[in-house]
Design a protein around this motif. Structure first.
Motif, PDB file in Angstrom:
ATOM      1  N   GLY A 196       0.811  -1.213   0.000  1.00 10.62           N
ATOM      2  CA  GLY A 196       0.000   0.000   0.000  1.00 10.62           C
ATOM      3  C   GLY A 196       0.841   1.258   0.000  1.00 10.62           C
ATOM      4  N   LYS A 197       2.007   1.218   0.658  1.00 10.77           N
ATOM      5  CA  LYS A 197       2.870   2.390   0.728  1.00 10.77           C
ATOM      6  C   LYS A 197       3.804   2.519  -0.472  1.00 10.77           C
ATOM      7  CE  LYS A 197       3.122   3.003   5.746  1.00 10.77           C
ATOM      8  NZ  LYS A 197       1.919   2.234   6.065  1.00 10.77           N
ATOM      9  N   LEU A 198       4.313   1.393  -0.972  1.00 12.70           N
ATOM     10  CA  LEU A 198       5.356   1.430  -1.995  1.00 12.70           C
ATOM     11  C   LEU A 198       4.832   1.435  -3.422  1.00 12.70           C
ATOM     12  CD1 LEU A 198       7.868  -1.122  -0.394  1.00 12.70           C
ATOM     13  CD2 LEU A 198       8.072   1.364  -0.426  1.00 12.70           C
ATOM     14  N   LEU A 199       3.681   0.852  -3.652  1.00 13.32           N
ATOM     15  CA  LEU A 199       3.193   0.703  -5.023  1.00 13.32           C
ATOM     16  C   LEU A 199       2.355   1.900  -5.452  1.00 13.32           C
ATOM     17  CD1 LEU A 199       2.097  -3.067  -4.989  1.00 13.32           C
ATOM     18  CD2 LEU A 199       4.176  -2.087  -5.975  1.00 13.32           C
ATOM     19  N   PRO A 200       2.481   2.313  -6.701  1.00 15.18           N
ATOM     20  CA  PRO A 200       1.604   3.356  -7.237  1.00 15.18           C
ATOM     21  C   PRO A 200       0.150   2.886  -7.229  1.00 15.18           C
ATOM     22  CG  PRO A 200       3.478   2.944  -8.698  1.00 15.18           C
ATOM     23  CD  PRO A 200       3.469   1.840  -7.693  1.00 15.18           C
ATOM     24  N   ASP A 201      -0.774   3.834  -7.291  1.00 15.37           N
ATOM     25  CA  ASP A 201      -2.198   3.497  -7.229  1.00 15.37           C
ATOM     26  C   ASP A 201      -2.594   2.460  -8.270  1.00 15.37           C
ATOM     27  OD1 ASP A 201      -2.553   5.180  -5.135  1.00 15.37           O
ATOM     28  OD2 ASP A 201      -3.385   6.836  -6.313  1.00 15.37           O
ATOM     29  N   GLU A 202      -2.030   2.575  -9.478  1.00 16.71           N
ATOM     30  CA  GLU A 202      -2.444   1.661 -10.551  1.00 16.71           C
ATOM     31  C   GLU A 202      -1.931   0.244 -10.338  1.00 16.71           C
ATOM     32  OE1 GLU A 202       1.199   4.018 -12.066  1.00 16.71           O
ATOM     33  OE2 GLU A 202      -0.630   4.369 -10.875  1.00 16.71           O
ATOM     34  N   TRP A 203      -0.963   0.044  -9.459  1.00 19.94           N
ATOM     35  CA  TRP A 203      -0.435  -1.283  -9.154  1.00 19.94           C
ATOM     36  C   TRP A 203      -1.020  -1.874  -7.873  1.00 19.94           C
ATOM     37  CZ3 TRP A 203       3.420  -4.212 -11.719  1.00 19.94           C
ATOM     38  CH2 TRP A 203       4.014  -3.594 -12.828  1.00 19.94           C
ATOM     39  N   ARG A 204      -1.696  -1.050  -7.077  1.00 18.35           N
ATOM     40  CA  ARG A 204      -2.026  -1.447  -5.709  1.00 18.35           C
ATOM     41  C   ARG A 204      -3.003  -2.615  -5.640  1.00 18.35           C
ATOM     42  NH1 ARG A 204      -3.262   3.619  -2.751  1.00 18.35           N
ATOM     43  NH2 ARG A 204      -1.023   3.921  -3.008  1.00 18.35           N
ATOM     44  N   SER A 205      -4.125  -2.549  -6.367  1.00 21.13           N
ATOM     45  CA  SER A 205      -5.106  -3.642  -6.313  1.00 21.13           C
ATOM     46  C   SER A 205      -4.495  -4.949  -6.803  1.00 21.13           C
ATOM     47  CB  SER A 205      -6.344  -3.298  -7.149  1.00 21.13           C
ATOM     48  OG  SER A 205      -7.060  -2.239  -6.569  1.00 21.13           O
ATOM     49  N   LEU A 206      -3.682  -4.858  -7.867  1.00 18.39           N
ATOM     50  CA  LEU A 206      -3.000  -6.052  -8.369  1.00 18.39           C
ATOM     51  C   LEU A 206      -2.049  -6.597  -7.306  1.00 18.39           C
ATOM     52  CD1 LEU A 206      -2.265  -8.019 -10.650  1.00 18.39           C
ATOM     53  CD2 LEU A 206      -0.540  -6.356 -11.403  1.00 18.39           C
ATOM     54  N   GLY A 207      -1.326  -5.700  -6.628  1.00 18.52           N
ATOM     55  CA  GLY A 207      -0.411  -6.127  -5.584  1.00 18.52           C
ATOM     56  C   GLY A 207      -1.129  -6.822  -4.442  1.00 18.52           C
ATOM     57  N   PHE A 208      -2.272  -6.276  -4.012  1.00 19.04           N
ATOM     58  CA  PHE A 208      -3.040  -6.911  -2.944  1.00 19.04           C
ATOM     59  C   PHE A 208      -3.456  -8.321  -3.347  1.00 19.04           C
ATOM     60  CE2 PHE A 208      -4.712  -2.599  -1.191  1.00 19.04           C
ATOM     61  CZ  PHE A 208      -3.473  -2.373  -0.609  1.00 19.04           C
ATOM     62  N   GLY A 209      -3.926  -8.458  -4.579  1.00 13.39           N
ATOM     63  CA  GLY A 209      -4.351  -9.777  -5.050  1.00 13.39           C
ATOM     64  C   GLY A 209      -3.185 -10.745  -5.164  1.00 13.39           C
ATOM     65  N   CYS A 210      -2.055 -10.271  -5.693  1.00 18.06           N
ATOM     66  CA  CYS A 210      -0.881 -11.142  -5.861  1.00 18.06           C
ATOM     67  C   CYS A 210      -0.316 -11.576  -4.516  1.00 18.06           C
ATOM     68  CB  CYS A 210       0.202 -10.413  -6.656  1.00 18.06           C
ATOM     69  SG  CYS A 210      -0.163 -10.191  -8.410  1.00 18.06           S
ATOM     70  N   GLY A 211      -0.235 -10.641  -3.560  1.00 14.57           N
ATOM     71  CA  GLY A 211       0.286 -10.988  -2.252  1.00 14.57           C
ATOM     72  C   GLY A 211      -0.553 -12.037  -1.555  1.00 14.57           C
ATOM     73  N   THR A 212      -1.856 -11.926  -1.707  1.00 14.20           N
ATOM     74  CA  THR A 212      -2.758 -12.919  -1.122  1.00 14.20           C
ATOM     75  C   THR A 212      -2.658 -14.240  -1.858  1.00 14.20           C
ATOM     76  OG1 THR A 212      -4.260 -11.099  -0.576  1.00 14.20           O
ATOM     77  CG2 THR A 212      -5.130 -13.324  -0.401  1.00 14.20           C
ATOM     78  N   ALA A 213      -2.609 -14.176  -3.188  1.00 20.47           N
ATOM     79  CA  ALA A 213      -2.507 -15.402  -3.988  1.00 20.47           C
ATOM     80  C   ALA A 213      -1.213 -16.148  -3.708  1.00 20.47           C
ATOM     81  CB  ALA A 213      -2.601 -15.054  -5.476  1.00 20.47           C
ATOM     82  N   ALA A 214      -0.143 -15.422  -3.439  1.00 20.94           N
ATOM     83  CA  ALA A 214       1.135 -16.075  -3.151  1.00 20.94           C
ATOM     84  C   ALA A 214       1.056 -16.898  -1.870  1.00 20.94           C
ATOM     85  CB  ALA A 214       2.239 -15.035  -3.040  1.00 20.94           C
ATOM     86  N   GLY A 215       0.334 -16.374  -0.875  1.00 21.85           N
ATOM     87  CA  GLY A 215       0.112 -17.156   0.325  1.00 21.85           C
ATOM     88  C   GLY A 215      -0.635 -18.441   0.008  1.00 21.85           C
ATOM     89  N   SER A 216      -1.564 -18.344  -0.915  1.00 19.34           N
ATOM     90  CA  SER A 216      -2.308 -19.525  -1.346  1.00 19.34           C
ATOM     91  C   SER A 216      -1.406 -20.526  -2.048  1.00 19.34           C
ATOM     92  CB  SER A 216      -3.428 -19.105  -2.309  1.00 19.34           C
ATOM     93  OG  SER A 216      -4.218 -18.105  -1.733  1.00 19.34           O
ATOM     94  N   PHE A 217      -0.488 -20.035  -2.862  1.00 17.65           N
ATOM     95  CA  PHE A 217       0.433 -20.952  -3.523  1.00 17.65           C
ATOM     96  C   PHE A 217       1.331 -21.629  -2.497  1.00 17.65           C
ATOM     97  CE2 PHE A 217       4.354 -22.026  -5.838  1.00 17.65           C
ATOM     98  CZ  PHE A 217       3.801 -22.857  -6.809  1.00 17.65           C
ATOM     99  N   GLY A 218       1.634 -20.916  -1.406  1.00 22.89           N
ATOM    100  CA  GLY A 218       2.378 -21.538  -0.322  1.00 22.89           C
ATOM    101  C   GLY A 218       1.628 -22.714   0.260  1.00 22.89           C
ATOM    102  N   GLN A 219       0.321 -22.562   0.412  1.00 19.25           N
ATOM    103  CA  GLN A 219      -0.500 -23.674   0.893  1.00 19.25           C
ATOM    104  C   GLN A 219      -0.498 -24.821  -0.113  1.00 19.25           C
ATOM    105  OE1 GLN A 219      -4.334 -22.648   2.496  1.00 19.25           O
ATOM    106  NE2 GLN A 219      -5.240 -24.571   1.825  1.00 19.25           N
ATOM    107  N   PHE A 220      -0.635 -24.488  -1.389  1.00 18.14           N
ATOM    108  CA  PHE A 220      -0.617 -25.512  -2.431  1.00 18.14           C
ATOM    109  C   PHE A 220       0.704 -26.267  -2.439  1.00 18.14           C
ATOM    110  CE2 PHE A 220       0.805 -26.472  -6.806  1.00 18.14           C
ATOM    111  CZ  PHE A 220      -0.109 -27.475  -7.119  1.00 18.14           C
ATOM    112  N   LEU A 221       1.803 -25.545  -2.230  1.00 12.69           N
ATOM    113  CA  LEU A 221       3.132 -26.153  -2.276  1.00 12.69           C
ATOM    114  C   LEU A 221       3.442 -26.943  -1.015  1.00 12.69           C
ATOM    115  CD1 LEU A 221       5.887 -26.405  -3.728  1.00 12.69           C
ATOM    116  CD2 LEU A 221       6.563 -24.283  -2.560  1.00 12.69           C
TER     117      LEU A 221
END
Length: 416
Positions: free
Chosen positions: A137-162
């Motif tokens: 939220g602090k480092l990413l520009p506004d146009e990247w923020r929603s994508l970043g939130f989704g990717c960060g959450t999805a990565a946790g999910s991939f951790g579960q998958f792995l």
């Protein structure tokens, strides 16, 4: 204009840490942090058998973990917001790794509560995806923020998958104690990766009135006096209750119904895999539709899928389908929830305010894990907790509907 100039200076100061580098490193941190704790349910049976414990002993330790993760989250978020992200991520990773390593040596319920409960719980509060999202939220520009939130959450999910099938494979080949030690070593990789998410003091968002001088006390008073934030926090309780109960007790529940441990491993892996799709989709949809409606649909979908699953006869096919549907709805609540906090209050205290929402999530997680163990020991069945999960899903679907999605009015705010 001042806010835009500050944002531009902040972006130029990032240097080598481009938005893509920040997202990739943050996603790997989320994967490494979320993976081991999502696989801990597979250690319930071997640890209980090795030490002569009932399921309630292991369940209490992981319930403590969920609760302390939630208790520590607002404090970790507040420290990250005020002093920067790196020290919080590093401290959390060290505590997490130590907890996993010492859990392998736990031979008493008290030692298990200290390692799997206290150390891992507080460790997660410092290095989990909630801190990553605050940094995004602090480092990413506004146009990247929603994508970043989704990717960060999805990565946790991939951790579960792995980690779910990996945990089963490591236990089969090396034993459960060595598997925990391998998990601990991998967690320490968070230390160098955290450098990409370094933040300074504070942060601002152009989407709300400037709050550069807003104190921590003012931020808390503003948030908890805001009806929509309170509803959001209350609704997030259900997410934690459902996720923690399924993560810890689903493998044992499936064995009780005559299915193999491998089915449980692959079901949690399928949840993690489909959660990648669900989290990314939720991140995109959060920018295209009312977030409160998206949250209501997710909670209602969970309630319906759970009811169908427990009413159907047990089979590998039905279980894997349940895993796929559950995965789509698993952590998909996180992008719209964190985005709503950013919309309402900006990013100055995002990690802390999302941390309080996550505390509600973890109180639900504590009750889901603990009540699962208590219900089984007293009734020999998980049915009561399954149906409670359905009820909470319906209630959260209703609670999120009145949320108002707009920035808070700070026109009359007194100086800090």
């Amino acid at each position: 204009m001042a806010v835009q100039d500050a944002a531009g200076k902040s972006a130029s100061a990032i240097g080598w840490r481009t938005p893509m580098v920040i997202i990739v490193c943050g996603c790997i941190i989320s994967l490494l942090a979320f993976g081991p704790r999502s696989a801990l349910g597979f250690f319930l049976t071997p640890m209980s058998q090795a030490n002569g414990w009932g399921r309630d002993v292991f369940a209490l330790a992981l319930a403590i973990q969920n609760l302390l993760w939630g208790v520590g989250q607002p404090f970790a978020g507040g420290i990250a917001d005020r002093y920067g992200t790196v020290r919080v991520l590093a401290g959390g990773a060290i505590a997490y790794a130590l907890g996993l390593a010492l859990m392998a040596q736990s031979t008493t319920p008290g030692m298990l509560d200290l390692t799997a409960g206290v150390l891992i719980g507080f460790g997660l509060s410092g290095c989990s995806f909630t801190i990553v999202i605050g940094a995004f939220g602090k480092l990413l520009p506004d146009e990247w923020r929603s994508l970043g939130f989704g990717c960060g959450t999805a990565a946790g999910s991939f951790g579960q998958f792995l980690y779910s099938p990996l945990g089963v494979a490591l236990m089969d080949k090396f034993g459960w104690q060595s598997a925990l030690l391998i998990f601990a070593g991998a967690t320490l990789l968070i230390l160098p990766l955290s450098l990409a998410l370094a933040t300074g003091r504070g942060g601002a968002s152009a989407s709300v009135a400037p709050a550069a001088k807003q104190s921590l006390r003012q931020a808390l008073g503003e948030a908890f006096g805001h009806r929509s934030y309170v509803l959001l926090v209350l609704g997030f309780f259900t997410c934690g209750f459902q996720l923690a109960f399924i993560t810890v007790h689903l493998p044992a529940y499936l064995i009780d119904r005559g299915l193999s441990v491998e089915v449980g491993g692959w079901t949690l892996a399928v949840i993690g895999l489909f959660n990648i799709v669900g989290s990314m989709s939720a991140g995109v949809l959060s920018g295209r539709m009312p977030k409160r409606y998206l949250l209501s649909l997710i909670y209602l979908g969970r309630a319906l899928s759970t009811a169908v699953f427990i009413l159907l006869p047990a089979s590998p096919a039905a279980t894997l389908v349940f895993g796929a549907v559950t995965g789509l709805l698993w952590l998909s609540t996180v992008p719209p929830t964190s985005a709503l906090v950013a919309v309402m209050f900006g990013t100055r205290w995002l990690a802390m305010l999302f941390g309080f929402a996550f505390f509600s999530h973890q109180v639900g997680g504590f009750l889901g894990v603990w009540l699962g163990g208590i219900a089984f020991e007293h009734t020999g069945s998980y049915n009561a907790v399954w149906w409670l999960s359905v009820l909470f899903g319906v209630l959260s679907a209703l609670i999120n509907l009145p949320i108002i999605e707009k920035p808070v009015d700070r026109a009359a705010m007194a100086p800090a």
